[in-house]
Design a protein around this motif. Sequence first.
Motif, PDB file in Angstrom:
ATOM      1  N   VAL A  34       0.910  -1.340  -0.034  1.00  0.00           N
ATOM      2  CA  VAL A  34       0.030  -0.023  -0.101  1.00  0.00           C
ATOM      3  C   VAL A  34       0.784   1.376  -0.095  1.00  0.00           C
ATOM      4  N   GLY A  35       2.103   1.366  -0.073  1.00  0.00           N
ATOM      5  CA  GLY A  35       2.940   2.470   0.065  1.00  0.00           C
ATOM      6  C   GLY A  35       4.553   1.996  -0.445  1.00  0.00           C
ATOM      7  N   ALA A  36       5.260   2.842  -0.573  1.00  0.00           N
ATOM      8  CA  ALA A  36       6.733   2.929  -0.811  1.00  0.00           C
ATOM      9  C   ALA A  36       7.537   2.007   0.274  1.00  0.00           C
ATOM     10  N   VAL A  37       8.040   0.925  -0.391  1.00  0.00           N
ATOM     11  CA  VAL A  37       9.050   0.214   0.353  1.00  0.00           C
ATOM     12  C   VAL A  37      10.255   0.899   1.037  1.00  0.00           C
ATOM     13  N   PRO A  38      10.458   0.559   2.406  1.00  0.00           N
ATOM     14  CA  PRO A  38      11.688   1.364   2.713  1.00  0.00           C
ATOM     15  C   PRO A  38      12.846   0.570   2.644  1.00  0.00           C
ATOM     16  N   LYS A  39      13.951   1.343   2.121  1.00  0.00           N
ATOM     17  CA  LYS A  39      15.060   0.853   1.662  1.00  0.00           C
ATOM     18  C   LYS A  39      16.197   0.887   2.939  1.00  0.00           C
ATOM     19  N   ALA A  40      16.060   1.724   3.955  1.00  0.00           N
ATOM     20  CA  ALA A  40      16.915   2.148   5.270  1.00  0.00           C
ATOM     21  C   ALA A  40      16.259   2.946   6.024  1.00  0.00           C
ATOM     22  N   VAL A  41      17.028   2.744   7.243  1.00  0.00           N
ATOM     23  CA  VAL A  41      16.525   3.837   8.335  1.00  0.00           C
ATOM     24  C   VAL A  41      17.654   4.726   8.299  1.00  0.00           C
ATOM     25  N   SER A  42      16.975   5.889   8.400  1.00  0.00           N
ATOM     26  CA  SER A  42      17.867   7.313   8.332  1.00  0.00           C
ATOM     27  C   SER A  42      18.388   7.622   9.828  1.00  0.00           C
ATOM     28  N   LEU A  43      19.510   8.009   9.979  1.00  0.00           N
ATOM     29  CA  LEU A  43      20.278   8.350  11.224  1.00  0.00           C
ATOM     30  C   LEU A  43      19.755  10.079  11.645  1.00  0.00           C
ATOM     31  N   HIS A  44      19.163  10.602  10.492  1.00  0.00           N
ATOM     32  CA  HIS A  44      19.072  11.994  10.443  1.00  0.00           C
ATOM     33  C   HIS A  44      17.756  12.322  11.237  1.00  0.00           C
ATOM     34  N   GLU A  45      17.739  13.451  12.164  1.00  0.00           N
ATOM     35  CA  GLU A  45      16.565  13.445  13.045  1.00  0.00           C
ATOM     36  C   GLU A  45      16.190  12.214  13.836  1.00  0.00           C
ATOM     37  N   LEU A  46      16.852  11.197  14.135  1.00  0.00           N
ATOM     38  CA  LEU A  46      16.317   9.992  14.815  1.00  0.00           C
ATOM     39  C   LEU A  46      16.283  10.488  16.425  1.00  0.00           C
ATOM     40  N   ARG A  47      15.208  10.020  16.877  1.00  0.00           N
ATOM     41  CA  ARG A  47      14.952  10.414  18.206  1.00  0.00           C
ATOM     42  C   ARG A  47      14.483   9.085  19.171  1.00  0.00           C
ATOM     43  N   PHE A  48      14.885   8.929  20.355  1.00  0.00           N
ATOM     44  CA  PHE A  48      14.509   7.590  20.873  1.00  0.00           C
ATOM     45  C   PHE A  48      14.770   7.796  22.452  1.00  0.00           C
ATOM     46  N   GLY A  49      13.895   7.820  23.226  1.00  0.00           N
ATOM     47  CA  GLY A  49      14.307   7.992  24.813  1.00  0.00           C
ATOM     48  C   GLY A  49      13.048   8.141  25.572  1.00  0.00           C
ATOM     49  N   ALA A  50      13.481   7.941  26.858  1.00  0.00           N
ATOM     50  CA  ALA A  50      12.073   8.346  27.855  1.00  0.00           C
ATOM     51  C   ALA A  50      11.651   9.699  27.747  1.00  0.00           C
ATOM     52  N   ASP A  51      10.381   9.966  27.858  1.00  0.00           N
ATOM     53  CA  ASP A  51       9.570  11.306  27.588  1.00  0.00           C
ATOM     54  C   ASP A  51       8.456  11.411  28.345  1.00  0.00           C
ATOM     55  N   GLU A  52       8.683  12.146  29.567  1.00  0.00           N
ATOM     56  CA  GLU A  52       7.213  12.568  30.296  1.00  0.00           C
ATOM     57  C   GLU A  52       6.586  11.077  30.719  1.00  0.00           C
ATOM     58  N   GLY A  53       7.564  10.099  31.343  1.00  0.00           N
ATOM     59  CA  GLY A  53       6.753   9.058  32.171  1.00  0.00           C
ATOM     60  C   GLY A  53       6.733   7.898  30.852  1.00  0.00           C
ATOM     61  N   ARG A  54       7.074   7.944  29.671  1.00  0.00           N
ATOM     62  CA  ARG A  54       6.937   7.005  28.794  1.00  0.00           C
ATOM     63  C   ARG A  54       8.008   6.971  27.839  1.00  0.00           C
ATOM     64  N   TRP A  55       8.301   6.058  26.836  1.00  0.00           N
ATOM     65  CA  TRP A  55       9.251   6.159  25.793  1.00  0.00           C
ATOM     66  C   TRP A  55       8.738   6.332  24.539  1.00  0.00           C
ATOM     67  N   SER A  56       9.237   7.306  23.832  1.00  0.00           N
ATOM     68  CA  SER A  56       8.910   7.546  22.669  1.00  0.00           C
ATOM     69  C   SER A  56       9.906   7.537  21.331  1.00  0.00           C
ATOM     70  N   CYS A  57       9.848   7.335  20.168  1.00  0.00           N
ATOM     71  CA  CYS A  57      10.821   7.495  18.993  1.00  0.00           C
ATOM     72  C   CYS A  57      10.249   8.121  18.004  1.00  0.00           C
ATOM     73  N   ALA A  58      10.968   8.758  17.113  1.00  0.00           N
ATOM     74  CA  ALA A  58      10.855   9.244  15.745  1.00  0.00           C
ATOM     75  C   ALA A  58      11.577   8.801  14.864  1.00  0.00           C
ATOM     76  N   VAL A  59      11.690   8.387  13.799  1.00  0.00           N
ATOM     77  CA  VAL A  59      12.432   7.722  12.778  1.00  0.00           C
ATOM     78  C   VAL A  59      12.113   8.004  11.507  1.00  0.00           C
ATOM     79  N   THR A  60      12.917   8.102  10.471  1.00  0.00           N
ATOM     80  CA  THR A  60      12.643   8.589   9.388  1.00  0.00           C
ATOM     81  C   THR A  60      13.230   7.645   8.380  1.00  0.00           C
ATOM     82  N   LEU A  61      12.580   7.099   7.385  1.00  0.00           N
ATOM     83  CA  LEU A  61      12.707   5.815   6.763  1.00  0.00           C
ATOM     84  C   LEU A  61      12.941   6.214   5.277  1.00  0.00           C
ATOM     85  N   ASP A  62      14.071   5.901   4.664  1.00  0.00           N
ATOM     86  CA  ASP A  62      14.378   6.313   3.320  1.00  0.00           C
ATOM     87  C   ASP A  62      13.581   5.263   2.412  1.00  0.00           C
ATOM     88  N   VAL A  63      13.013   5.819   1.387  1.00  0.00           N
ATOM     89  CA  VAL A  63      12.249   4.885   0.653  1.00  0.00           C
ATOM     90  C   VAL A  63      12.727   5.042  -0.830  1.00  0.00           C
TER      91      VAL A  63
END
Length: 142
Positions: A113-142
Motif C-alpha cells: 500500500v506504500g513505498a517500500v523502505p530501503k533504510a533507516v535514516s539516522l538524521h533526526e532520529l529520536r528515541f528515549g524516555a519522555d514524560e513517563g513513557r518512551w517515544s521515538c521518531a524515525v525517518t525511513l528512506d524509501v
Amino acid sequence: MERRPARGHRMVPHTADVRIEAWAPDREGCVAEAVTALVDTFVDPAGATPEADVEFHVPPGADEDLLVGVLDEVIFRMETEETLPLATEVRPADDGGLTVRWRATGTDAVELVGAVPKAVSLHELRFGADEGRWSCAVTLDV
C-alpha cells in the motif's frame, strides 16, 4: 489537546521519505510499536496469518542503536527472506542488548500500500524516555 493511548504509533508528514513515531510505557514496547509502524507504512497486513516464529538478538549499544538495529533487521529480512513481522515482542537481553521475537509471514501474504523502505535514516532520529513513557521518531528512506 488529544490524549494518546498508552501505546501506539503513527506516520507523520515528511518530504520525500516516510517518518514514523511510536510510544509505549517502556523501551521494549516502544521498539515493538516502531516495528509495527514501519510495516504499516507500506503493507496492509489485514488477513495475513503468521507462518513462522523468528527470534534474533541485537547486541548491546546505545538505545538509538538498538532501535535502528531492530528496524534494519525488518528491512533486511524483507529483502533477503521475503518475510515481515505481524506481531513483535521485545525483551531486554542479559547482556544489555535486546531479544526480539516476531510472528512472521511471507511478503506474498500482504498487500502493498506504500513505498517500500530501503533504510533507516539516522538524521533526526529520536528515541528515549519522555514524560513517563518512551517515544521515538524515525525517518525511513524509501
